[in-house]
Design an enzyme around this catalytic site. Structure first.
Site, PDB file in Angstrom:
ATOM      1  N   TYR A  64       0.857  -1.183   0.000  1.00  0.00           N
ATOM      2  CA  TYR A  64       0.000   0.000   0.000  1.00  0.00           C
ATOM      3  C   TYR A  64       0.897   1.237   0.000  1.00  0.00           C
ATOM      4  O   TYR A  64       2.058   1.155  -0.396  1.00  0.00           O
ATOM      5  CB  TYR A  64      -0.952  -0.107   1.217  1.00  0.00           C
ATOM      6  CG  TYR A  64      -1.984   0.946   1.281  1.00  0.00           C
ATOM      7  CD1 TYR A  64      -2.821   1.207   0.200  1.00  0.00           C
ATOM      8  CD2 TYR A  64      -2.131   1.722   2.424  1.00  0.00           C
ATOM      9  CE1 TYR A  64      -3.765   2.209   0.261  1.00  0.00           C
ATOM     10  CE2 TYR A  64      -3.084   2.718   2.495  1.00  0.00           C
ATOM     11  CZ  TYR A  64      -3.891   2.963   1.411  1.00  0.00           C
ATOM     12  OH  TYR A  64      -4.822   3.959   1.466  1.00  0.00           O
ATOM     13  N   ARG A  81      -7.077  10.185 -10.118  1.00  0.00           N
ATOM     14  CA  ARG A  81      -6.296  10.896  -9.083  1.00  0.00           C
ATOM     15  C   ARG A  81      -5.729   9.842  -8.138  1.00  0.00           C
ATOM     16  O   ARG A  81      -6.326   9.523  -7.128  1.00  0.00           O
ATOM     17  CB  ARG A  81      -7.205  11.887  -8.350  1.00  0.00           C
ATOM     18  CG  ARG A  81      -6.545  12.868  -7.459  1.00  0.00           C
ATOM     19  CD  ARG A  81      -6.040  12.270  -6.126  1.00  0.00           C
ATOM     20  NE  ARG A  81      -7.044  12.143  -5.092  1.00  0.00           N
ATOM     21  CZ  ARG A  81      -7.032  11.161  -4.168  1.00  0.00           C
ATOM     22  NH1 ARG A  81      -6.124  10.189  -4.183  1.00  0.00           N
ATOM     23  NH2 ARG A  81      -7.967  11.123  -3.245  1.00  0.00           N
ATOM     24  N   LYS A 121      -5.483  -1.704  -1.824  1.00  0.00           N
ATOM     25  CA  LYS A 121      -6.487  -1.469  -0.774  1.00  0.00           C
ATOM     26  C   LYS A 121      -7.138  -2.794  -0.378  1.00  0.00           C
ATOM     27  O   LYS A 121      -7.323  -3.077   0.802  1.00  0.00           O
ATOM     28  CB  LYS A 121      -7.573  -0.518  -1.271  1.00  0.00           C
ATOM     29  CG  LYS A 121      -7.124   0.909  -1.339  1.00  0.00           C
ATOM     30  CD  LYS A 121      -7.803   1.770  -0.298  1.00  0.00           C
ATOM     31  CE  LYS A 121      -7.049   3.087  -0.178  1.00  0.00           C
ATOM     32  NZ  LYS A 121      -7.586   4.061   0.692  1.00  0.00           N
ATOM     33  N   GLU A 172     -12.675   4.688  -5.221  1.00  0.00           N
ATOM     34  CA  GLU A 172     -11.345   5.074  -4.741  1.00  0.00           C
ATOM     35  C   GLU A 172     -10.622   5.924  -5.773  1.00  0.00           C
ATOM     36  O   GLU A 172     -10.558   5.565  -6.957  1.00  0.00           O
ATOM     37  CB  GLU A 172     -10.526   3.795  -4.479  1.00  0.00           C
ATOM     38  CG  GLU A 172      -9.210   4.020  -3.784  1.00  0.00           C
ATOM     39  CD  GLU A 172      -9.370   4.489  -2.348  1.00  0.00           C
ATOM     40  OE1 GLU A 172     -10.206   3.925  -1.626  1.00  0.00           O
ATOM     41  OE2 GLU A 172      -8.657   5.427  -1.957  1.00  0.00           O
ATOM     42  N   ASP A 173     -10.073   7.024  -5.323  1.00  0.00           N
ATOM     43  CA  ASP A 173      -9.195   7.865  -6.135  1.00  0.00           C
ATOM     44  C   ASP A 173      -9.796   8.300  -7.468  1.00  0.00           C
ATOM     45  O   ASP A 173      -9.171   8.205  -8.529  1.00  0.00           O
ATOM     46  CB  ASP A 173      -7.837   7.165  -6.316  1.00  0.00           C
ATOM     47  CG  ASP A 173      -7.046   7.153  -5.005  1.00  0.00           C
ATOM     48  OD1 ASP A 173      -7.612   7.592  -3.981  1.00  0.00           O
ATOM     49  OD2 ASP A 173      -5.895   6.716  -4.994  1.00  0.00           O
ATOM     50  N   ASP A 185     -14.276   6.279  -0.507  1.00  0.00           N
ATOM     51  CA  ASP A 185     -13.307   6.197   0.575  1.00  0.00           C
ATOM     52  C   ASP A 185     -12.580   7.526   0.801  1.00  0.00           C
ATOM     53  O   ASP A 185     -12.320   7.902   1.940  1.00  0.00           O
ATOM     54  CB  ASP A 185     -12.291   5.108   0.213  1.00  0.00           C
ATOM     55  CG  ASP A 185     -11.408   4.745   1.377  1.00  0.00           C
ATOM     56  OD1 ASP A 185     -11.906   4.723   2.510  1.00  0.00           O
ATOM     57  OD2 ASP A 185     -10.214   4.491   1.155  1.00  0.00           O
ATOM     58  N   ASN A 189      -0.642  11.772   0.460  1.00  0.00           N
ATOM     59  CA  ASN A 189       0.122  10.577   0.073  1.00  0.00           C
ATOM     60  C   ASN A 189       0.645  10.727  -1.337  1.00  0.00           C
ATOM     61  O   ASN A 189       0.087  11.510  -2.118  1.00  0.00           O
ATOM     62  CB  ASN A 189      -0.794   9.348   0.121  1.00  0.00           C
ATOM     63  CG  ASN A 189      -1.270   9.041   1.516  1.00  0.00           C
ATOM     64  OD1 ASN A 189      -0.520   9.139   2.467  1.00  0.00           O
ATOM     65  ND2 ASN A 189      -2.530   8.672   1.635  1.00  0.00           N
TER      66      ASN A 189
HETATM   67  N1  LIG Z   1      -4.393  10.034   4.518  1.00  0.00           N
HETATM   68  C1  LIG Z   1      -5.524   9.740   3.939  1.00  0.00           C
HETATM   69  O1  LIG Z   1      -6.306   8.961   4.454  1.00  0.00           O
HETATM   70  C2  LIG Z   1      -5.897  10.309   2.615  1.00  0.00           C
HETATM   71  C3  LIG Z   1      -5.045  11.100   1.920  1.00  0.00           C
HETATM   72  N2  LIG Z   1      -5.416  11.631   0.724  1.00  0.00           N
HETATM   73  C4  LIG Z   1      -4.452  12.462   0.034  1.00  0.00           C
HETATM   74  O2  LIG Z   1      -4.930  13.788  -0.005  1.00  0.00           O
HETATM   75  C5  LIG Z   1      -4.424  14.431  -1.155  1.00  0.00           C
HETATM   76  C6  LIG Z   1      -5.533  15.183  -1.838  1.00  0.00           C
HETATM   77  O3  LIG Z   1      -6.532  14.308  -2.308  1.00  0.00           O
HETATM   78  P1  LIG Z   1      -7.863  14.907  -3.007  1.00  0.00           P
HETATM   79  O4  LIG Z   1      -8.562  15.818  -2.092  1.00  0.00           O
HETATM   80  O5  LIG Z   1      -8.654  13.805  -3.535  1.00  0.00           O
HETATM   81  O6  LIG Z   1      -7.189  15.702  -4.215  1.00  0.00           O
HETATM   82  P2  LIG Z   1      -7.733  16.875  -5.060  1.00  0.00           P
HETATM   83  O7  LIG Z   1      -6.870  17.004  -6.234  1.00  0.00           O
HETATM   84  O8  LIG Z   1      -9.202  16.698  -5.241  1.00  0.00           O
HETATM   85  O9  LIG Z   1      -7.548  18.168  -4.128  1.00  0.00           O
HETATM   86  C7  LIG Z   1      -6.329  18.785  -3.869  1.00  0.00           C
HETATM   87  C8  LIG Z   1      -6.644  20.138  -3.243  1.00  0.00           C
HETATM   88  O10 LIG Z   1      -5.434  20.723  -2.811  1.00  0.00           O
HETATM   89  C9  LIG Z   1      -5.420  22.063  -3.210  1.00  0.00           C
HETATM   90  N3  LIG Z   1      -4.058  22.586  -3.321  1.00  0.00           N
HETATM   91  C10 LIG Z   1      -3.183  22.441  -4.339  1.00  0.00           C
HETATM   92  N4  LIG Z   1      -2.076  23.161  -4.103  1.00  0.00           N
HETATM   93  C11 LIG Z   1      -2.250  23.744  -2.903  1.00  0.00           C
HETATM   94  C12 LIG Z   1      -1.469  24.620  -2.126  1.00  0.00           C
HETATM   95  N5  LIG Z   1      -0.281  25.020  -2.547  1.00  0.00           N
HETATM   96  N6  LIG Z   1      -1.950  25.030  -0.941  1.00  0.00           N
HETATM   97  C13 LIG Z   1      -3.165  24.628  -0.499  1.00  0.00           C
HETATM   98  N7  LIG Z   1      -3.956  23.797  -1.200  1.00  0.00           N
HETATM   99  C14 LIG Z   1      -3.501  23.367  -2.384  1.00  0.00           C
HETATM  100  C15 LIG Z   1      -6.157  22.069  -4.535  1.00  0.00           C
HETATM  101  O11 LIG Z   1      -6.617  23.385  -4.858  1.00  0.00           O
HETATM  102  C16 LIG Z   1      -7.295  21.131  -4.208  1.00  0.00           C
HETATM  103  O12 LIG Z   1      -8.323  21.820  -3.557  1.00  0.00           O
HETATM  104  C17 LIG Z   1      -3.740  13.349  -1.990  1.00  0.00           C
HETATM  105  O13 LIG Z   1      -2.362  13.422  -1.772  1.00  0.00           O
HETATM  106  C18 LIG Z   1      -4.254  12.074  -1.402  1.00  0.00           C
HETATM  107  O14 LIG Z   1      -3.310  11.042  -1.494  1.00  0.00           O
HETATM  108  C19 LIG Z   1      -6.655  11.414   0.175  1.00  0.00           C
HETATM  109  C20 LIG Z   1      -7.535  10.610   0.815  1.00  0.00           C
HETATM  110  C21 LIG Z   1      -7.226   9.977   2.071  1.00  0.00           C
HETATM  111  C1  LIG Z   2      -5.159   6.919   1.310  1.00  0.00           C
HETATM  112  C2  LIG Z   2      -5.928   7.332   0.171  1.00  0.00           C
HETATM  113  O1  LIG Z   2      -7.027   6.870  -0.010  1.00  0.00           O
HETATM  114  C3  LIG Z   2      -5.386   8.309  -0.737  1.00  0.00           C
HETATM  115  O2  LIG Z   2      -4.315   8.839  -0.486  1.00  0.00           O
HETATM  116  O3  LIG Z   2      -6.029   8.550  -1.749  1.00  0.00           O
HETATM  117 MG   LIG Z   3      -7.672   7.189  -1.984  1.00  0.00          MG
END
Ligand SMILES: NC(=O)C1=CN([C@@H]2O[C@H](COP(=O)(O)OP(=O)(O)OC[C@H]3O[C@@H](n4cnc5c(N)ncnc54)[C@H](O)[C@@H]3O)[C@@H](O)[C@H]2O)C=CC1
Ligand SMILES: CC(=O)C(=O)O
Ligand SMILES: [Mg+2]
Length: 646
Positions: free
Chosen positions: A146, A199, A217, A288-289, A311, A467
C-alpha cells in the site's frame, strides 16, 4: 510413499519446525494465530493436477500432503518433501529478508519495488501464504503493498504487469458489461474497490495503471478486516487518460485517448454499477481515487440506491474525525469541546471537503443539531486551496467548497483577505489544528510551522495527510523539531523511525517516532507521531456486509468514527497517541464493524447476511454482535481439498 516413510517425514518436519522456532521467535507467534484445519469440512474443487497448482485460491505448493497429492493428481508435480506452512513461510521470508540488509528505512527503501515484486509473485501462486506473510508482518509490508510503494507501482505498472488481477471495464465495453461481469470466476463477491485512475494518491492521473491502488487497498482489507480474498474484486474503469505522457507511451496498457466526460462518462459508470449489482446484489462498492469533480457527483448519484461509499470523501472523513476528537482529548479536554477548535485545512478537494463536511456535522451535533448549530460550526474552519484562503469573494467557486468560503467582512476583521497564503492564515488564526490534504509535499514549510508556534492551543495538532510520502505536507521530524515536542502529529503515509534531539526544559532528549498505517487502521506511535489513513474504513465494508445493510448511511460512518475515537485509553491519548497501532488492526476491525452493524440495525437498514436474517440480527446483544463479526472474519488457513467432478 509408504505411510511409515510419510510419518517419518512429518516427524522430521516437526523437529525442523522446533529448531526454526527457537531461531525465529516470530514463528511461534505466527503459529499461534494459525489454527489447524484438521477436522474442518473439506473444500470441494473442480480442478486437478497443474490447474490446482496454478490457482492461487487453492494452491498450497509444497504443503500439499501426500494423500492430497494422490487425491488431486499432483504426485510428481511437486518436489517430494512435504513442507509445513511454517517452513514455507520461513523459506519465503529468508528470500525476502535478503533485500533488507541495508534497507530498513521504509519509504526511501531502494528495494521497495523489488519487495513488491517478490510479494506479488507469491500472491499470484499462493494466496493463503501471501496473506499469512502480510498479516504476520503487517507493519513492515503494508507500506509495500500500500502507500507509499503502491504509488510507485502504479507509476511503473506497464513494466511491472505480469499476471492480470481484477477486472477492467473500458469505454469500448459499453453495452457489453452486463455479460462481461460473468467472466469473473467467483459466484460470490462481497467487496469491490473501483477506480478510474484519475487521481491516484497525490500522483495525479495514472489512467489504467491506477488498478494498483484497488489491488493494494483490497490486500489490506483482507489482511486487516478479514474479508475473504476469494470474494474481493479490484476494478479499473478505463475511460481514457488526460496524462499526456501516458497518451504517448507505446507501452501504456490502457485506452490511449482523452478521458470521456459529461454524460458519456456517467453512462459508463452507470452501466458498470448495474452490471455488478445484477450479478452480485449483496456486494459493497468502494469508490477510490476518483478526481473530486466526479467523486462527489457519483457519491450523490448512487449512495441512496446502491451499497457504496467513496473512501476518499467518507473514509478519510471518518478517520480524520476520530483523530480530531483524539487531538481534543490529547489537550486534556473533553471531546464535547471539539466545536471550540480552530481548524485550518489546506486542500479543498474530495478529501479536504469530505473532512470539512464531517467535522462540521460532528460539531453541529454537539451544539444542538439545529440550523444555527450548523451555521456557527462554519466559523471554526479556514480553508486554503491552490489559490489561497477561500472567501465568498472567490470567483467560480467549487459548489462543494462554497459552504466553507469565509465571509469577506469577517475575514478582514481577522486581518486576512481573499487568497491569503497559508502562512498568513496560520499567523492570524493561531489554529488548534493544521490539516493538510493538498497533495503538495513540503507545504507546511518552516515558515508555516514557525507560525504554528503561536497557536492558542495547549497542544497543537498537525495532520500531514497527503500521500504518498513525498507528497506529505511535512515530515514528523520537521514538525517536532520546529513546533516542539508538545504537539500531536499524524501523517498519511508511514515515516521511518527517527531519533530526534529535542530540546526540552529538562535538557536534550532523544525521541523516537514511528508511524504505521493509519487511515484504515491508523497509526502506531511510540511517541506522538502516527499515520492517519482511511484504511480503517475497510471495516465499513465488513460491517455493511455482515449487517446486509441496503445502503451505507451517514450514521453508520459516524458510528465507525466514534468507535475508532473511543478506542484509545485516556492514558494513551494524553501521551499524544490518538490512533491505535496497526498491529492491533484485526481487533479494531471487530469493534468498529460491530458498531457499524449496531447502527444499521438501529436505522432499520440491516437485512441480514447468510443464515443470520434481519430478525436474528436484531436479537443479538453487543457481545453476540462482536462474536458474530469475529466468526465471520477470514483467516488464512489451508483447507483440505477434495476433487468434485463438475
Ligand atoms: N491520509 C488519507 O487517508 C488520505 C489522503 N489523501 C491524500 O490527499 C491528497 C488530496 O486528495 P484529493 O482531495 O482527492 O485531491 P484533489 O486534487 O481533489 O484536491 C487537492 C486540493 O489541494 C489544493 N491545493 C493544491 N495546491 C495547494 C497549495 N499550494 N496550498 C493549499 N492547497 C492546495 C487544490 O486546490 C485542491 O483543492 C492526496 O495526496 C491524497 O493522497 C486522500 C484521501 C485519504
Ligand atoms: C489513502 C488514500 O485513499 C489516498 O491517499 O487517496
Ligand atoms: Mg484514496
Amino acid at each position: 510413499m509408504s505411510s511409515k516413510l510419510y510419518g517419518q517425514m512429518r516427524a522430521s518436519s516437526s523437529s525442523v519446525l522446533k529448531r526454526l522456532k527457537q531461531k525465529n521467535p516470530w514463528l511461534s507467534q505466527w503459529s499461534r494465530s494459525f489454527t489447524t484445519t484438521e477436522g474442518h469440512r473439506p473444500t470441494m474443487v473442480h480442478k486437478r493436477s497443474l490447474d490446482i497448482l496454478h490457482d492461487p485460491w487453492f494452491n498450497k505448493g509444497t504443503a500439499f500432503t501426500m494423500t492430497e497429492r494422490d487425491r488431486l493428481d499432483l504426485r510428481g508435480l511437486l518436489p517430494p518433501n512435504v513442507m509445513s506452512t511454517e517452513q514455507q513461510i520461513e523459506r519465503f521470508m529468508a528470500d525476502l529478508k535478503r533485500l533488507e540488509v541495508q534497507a530498513r528505512d521504509g519509504p526511501s527503501d531502494p528495494y521497495a519495488l523489488a519487495k513488491w515484486r517478490i510479494l506479488n509473485r507469491l500472491h499470484d501462486r499462493n494466496e493463503t501464504m501471501y496473506y499469512n506473510v502480510l498479516i504476520a508482518n503487517i507493519e513492515e509490508y503494508a507500506p509495500i503493498v500500500y502507500t507509499p510503494t503502491v504509488g510507485l507501482v502504479c507509476q511503473n505498472y506497464s513494466g511491472l504487469f505480469r499476471r492480470p488481477r481484477g477486472m477492467y471495464f473500458s469505454a469500448e465495453d459499453r453495452g457489453e458489461m452486463m455479460s462481461m461481469v460473468y467472466n469473473w470466476p467467483a459466484d460470490q463477491v462481497d467487496m469491490i474497490v473501483v477506480t478510474d485512475g484519475s487521481r491516484i494518491l497525490g500522483l495525479g492521473d495514472l489512467g489504467v495503471q491506477g488498478i494498483g491502488i484497488a489491488i493494494g487497498k483490497l490486500d489490506l482489507y483482507v489482511a486487516a478486516a478479514g474479508i475473504n480474498p476469494q470474494r474481493v474484486l479490484p476494478v479499473m474503469i478505463d475511460v481514457g487518460t488526460n496524462n499526456e505522457k501516458l497518451l504517448k507511451d507505446p507501452l501504456y496498457l490502457g485506452l490511449q485517448r482523452h478521458r470521456l466526460d459529461g454524460d458519456e462518462y456517467i453512462a459508463v459508470v452507470d452501466e458498470f454499477m448495474e452490471a455488478v449489482f445484477t450479478r452480485w446484489p449483496h456486494v459493497t462498492v468502494q469508490f477510490e481515487d476518483f478526481q473530486s469533480k466526479w467523486a462527489f457527483k457519483l457519491l450523490q448519484r448512487y449512495r441512496t440506491t446502491y451499497r457504496m461509499f467513496n473512501d476518499d470523501v467518507q473514509g478519510t472523513a471518518g478517520v480524520a474525525i476520530a483523530g480530531l476528537l483524539g487531538a481534543v482529548r490529547a489537550q486534556g479536554r473533553p471531546m464535547i469541546d471539539f466545536p471550540k477548535q480552530k481548524i485550518v485545512v489546506a486542500g479543498a478537494g474530495s478529501a479536504g471537503i469530505g473532512v470539512l463536511n464531517a467535522a462540521r456535522k460532528t460539531m453541529a451535533r454537539m451544539l444542538g443539531n439545529n440550523e444555527s448549530a450548523y451555521e456557527s460550526a462554519l466559523r471554526q474552519f479556514w480553508v486554503v486551496d491552490a489559490n489561497g484562503l477561500i472567501t465568498d469573494e472567490r470567483e467560480n467557486i467549487d459548489p462543494d467548497a462554497l459552504p466553507f468560503a469565509r465571509k469577506i467582512k469577517e475575514i478582514h476583521r481577522q486581518g486576512l483577505r481573499e487568497g491569503a497564503s497559508l502562512v498568513e492564515v496560520v499567523k492570524q488564526v493561531k489554529p488548534d489544528v493544521l490539516l493538510g490534504l493538498s497533495a503538495v509535499g513540503g507545504l507546511f514549510s518552516k515558515e508555516v510551522l514557525e507560525a504554528l508556534k503561536c497557536s492558542t492551543s495547549t497542544r497543537p495538532a498537525i495532520f500531514a495527510m497527503s500521500n504518498p510520502t513525498k507528497n506529505a505536507e511535512c515530515t514528523p521530524e520537521e514538525a517536532f523539531s520546529i513546533v516542539g515536542d508538545n504537539i500531536v502529529f499524524a501523517s498519511g503515509s508511514p515515516f521511518k523511525d527517527v531519533d530526534l534531539e529535542l530540546q526540552s526544559k529538562s535538557g536534550t532528549r532523544s525521541a523516537k517516532f514511528s508511524s504505521i498505517l493509519g487511515k484504515f487502521f491508523a497509526g502506531m506511535p511510540s511517541l506522538q507521531s502516527v499515520e492517519i489513513n482511511n484504511n480503517p474504513f475497510s471495516v465499513i465494508g465488513l460491517g455493511t456486509l455482515l449487517s446486509g445493510s441496503r445502503i451505507i448511511s451517514d450514521g453508520m460512518l459516524q458510528a465507525a468514527a466514534e468507535c475508532l475515537a473511543a478506542y484509545m485509553s485516556e492514558e494513551e491519548v494524553l501521551k499524544g497517541v490518538i490512533y491505535p497501532s496497526i498491529s492491533s488492526i484485526r481487533d479494531i476491525t471487530k469493534e468498529v464493524a460491530a458498531a457499524v452493524i449496531k447502527e444499521s440495525i438501529e436505522e432499520d437498514l440491516a437485512e441480514g447476511y447468510r443464515e443470520m436474517d434481519a430478525r436474528e440480527l436484531q436479537k443479538l446483544s453487543q457481545e453476540e454482535i462482536l462474536e458474530y463479526v469475529k466468526n465471520n472474519m477470514w483467516s488464512p488457513e489451508y483447507p483440505t481439498l477434495v476433487y468434485k467432478q463438475d
